[in-house]
Design a protein around this motif. Structure first.
Motif, short mmCIF file in Angstrom:
data_model
loop_
_atom_site.label_atom_id
_atom_site.label_comp_id
_atom_site.label_asym_id
_atom_site.label_seq_id
_atom_site.Cartn_x
_atom_site.Cartn_y
_atom_site.Cartn_z
N VAL A 198 0.47 -3.33 -6.12
CA VAL A 198 0.10 -2.13 -5.37
C VAL A 198 -1.40 -2.13 -5.14
N GLU A 199 -1.80 -2.07 -3.88
CA GLU A 199 -3.21 -2.05 -3.50
C GLU A 199 -3.62 -0.64 -3.10
N GLY A 200 -4.91 -0.34 -3.32
CA GLY A 200 -5.41 0.98 -2.94
C GLY A 200 -5.69 1.11 -1.46
N SER A 201 -5.92 0.00 -0.79
CA SER A 201 -6.17 0.03 0.65
C SER A 201 -5.19 -0.91 1.36
N ALA A 202 -5.09 -0.73 2.68
CA ALA A 202 -4.14 -1.53 3.45
C ALA A 202 -4.72 -2.88 3.86
N GLU A 203 -5.99 -3.13 3.56
CA GLU A 203 -6.67 -4.33 4.05
C GLU A 203 -5.99 -5.62 3.59
N ASN A 204 -5.64 -5.68 2.30
CA ASN A 204 -5.03 -6.91 1.76
C ASN A 204 -3.52 -6.81 1.59
N ALA A 205 -2.92 -5.70 2.01
CA ALA A 205 -1.50 -5.47 1.77
C ALA A 205 -0.64 -6.10 2.86
N ARG A 233 3.36 -1.48 3.89
CA ARG A 233 3.02 -0.09 3.53
C ARG A 233 4.30 0.66 3.24
N LYS A 245 0.87 -1.18 0.00
CA LYS A 245 0.00 0.00 0.00
C LYS A 245 0.91 1.22 0.00
N ASP A 263 1.65 5.27 0.45
CA ASP A 263 1.31 6.58 1.01
C ASP A 263 2.40 7.55 0.57
N ASN A 270 5.76 4.35 2.56
CA ASN A 270 5.51 5.79 2.60
C ASN A 270 6.61 6.49 1.80
#
Length: 200
Positions: free
Chosen positions: A94-101, A104, A66, A68, A106
């Motif tokens: 690359v995922e749009g949300s952290a749910e399946n990542a 992260r 994910k 940021d 930054n």
């Protein structure tokens, strides 16, 4: 004596008229940045990433990440898109949300933008206040030096714990576009951009 003075005045007026027809290229743009400035920034970002391989990241190939971003630059969305594409090319998802990542990343922007310097020998533009006569810039020699610069790095965290793993070393690159004018009308450019706009 009077005839000589009249000839000198006429010659001076003719010279001013001829020189006033010569001017250097004036840059105008309806966007926040000229196309050249945009290329300087975008190519600096892409070159900084192209020098690095996937082995520079302390996460396994194929990991789901994910993204940021933080920094004071207004070009965050652009860098985010370029980094996402670069990670995809090296096997990361690359995922749009952290749910399946699994991780992260930054992206921290240290510096992103352009610098402008110049050298000028000649007569600057003259706007007379009492007499309605103006002269354009008359450059015997003029050089404008534009530099694009990108400097950013990654902070990497494990998900879902948000445990800090590591920071990458900085991704740094620069580009340049220099424009020269000699003897009022002769122009020349020097650049490392791939497809810079032509000087007109």
């Amino acid at each position: 004596m009077i005839k000589k003075m009249v000839k000198l005045i006429c010659l001076g007026a003719a010279l001013v008229y001829l020189l006033s027809a010569c001017s250097t290229t004036q840059k105008m743009s309806n966007s926040l940045r000229t196309p050249t400035e945009q290329l300087l920034i975008s190519e600096a970002v892409m070159r900084s990433l192209s020098k690095r391989s996937e082995s520079a990241l302390p996460i396994p190939p194929g990991a789901i990440v994910k993204l940021d971003i933080s920094g004071i630059s207004m070009d965050k969305d652009f860098i985010l898109g370029v980094v996402a594409g670069w990670l995809g090319q090296h096997g990361y998802t690359v995922e749009g949300s952290a749910e399946n990542a699994n991780y992260r990343i930054n992206v921290v922007i240290n510096s992103l933008g352009t610098e402008l310097g110049n050298t000028f020998v000649g007569i600057p533009p003259i706007q007379a206040s009492l007499i309605p006569i103006s002269l354009p810039e008359l450059a015997i020699y003029k050089a404008e030096y534009q530099t694009g610069y990108a400097n950013f790095y990654f902070d990497i965290f494990e998900l879902p714990s948000n445990r800090y793993i590591a920071s990458s070393s900085p991704f740094i690159a620069d580009t340049f576009f220099n424009a020269y004018t000699a003897l009022f009308v002769f122009t020349y450019k020097s650049t490392d951009l791939v497809s810079p706009p032509p000087l007109r």
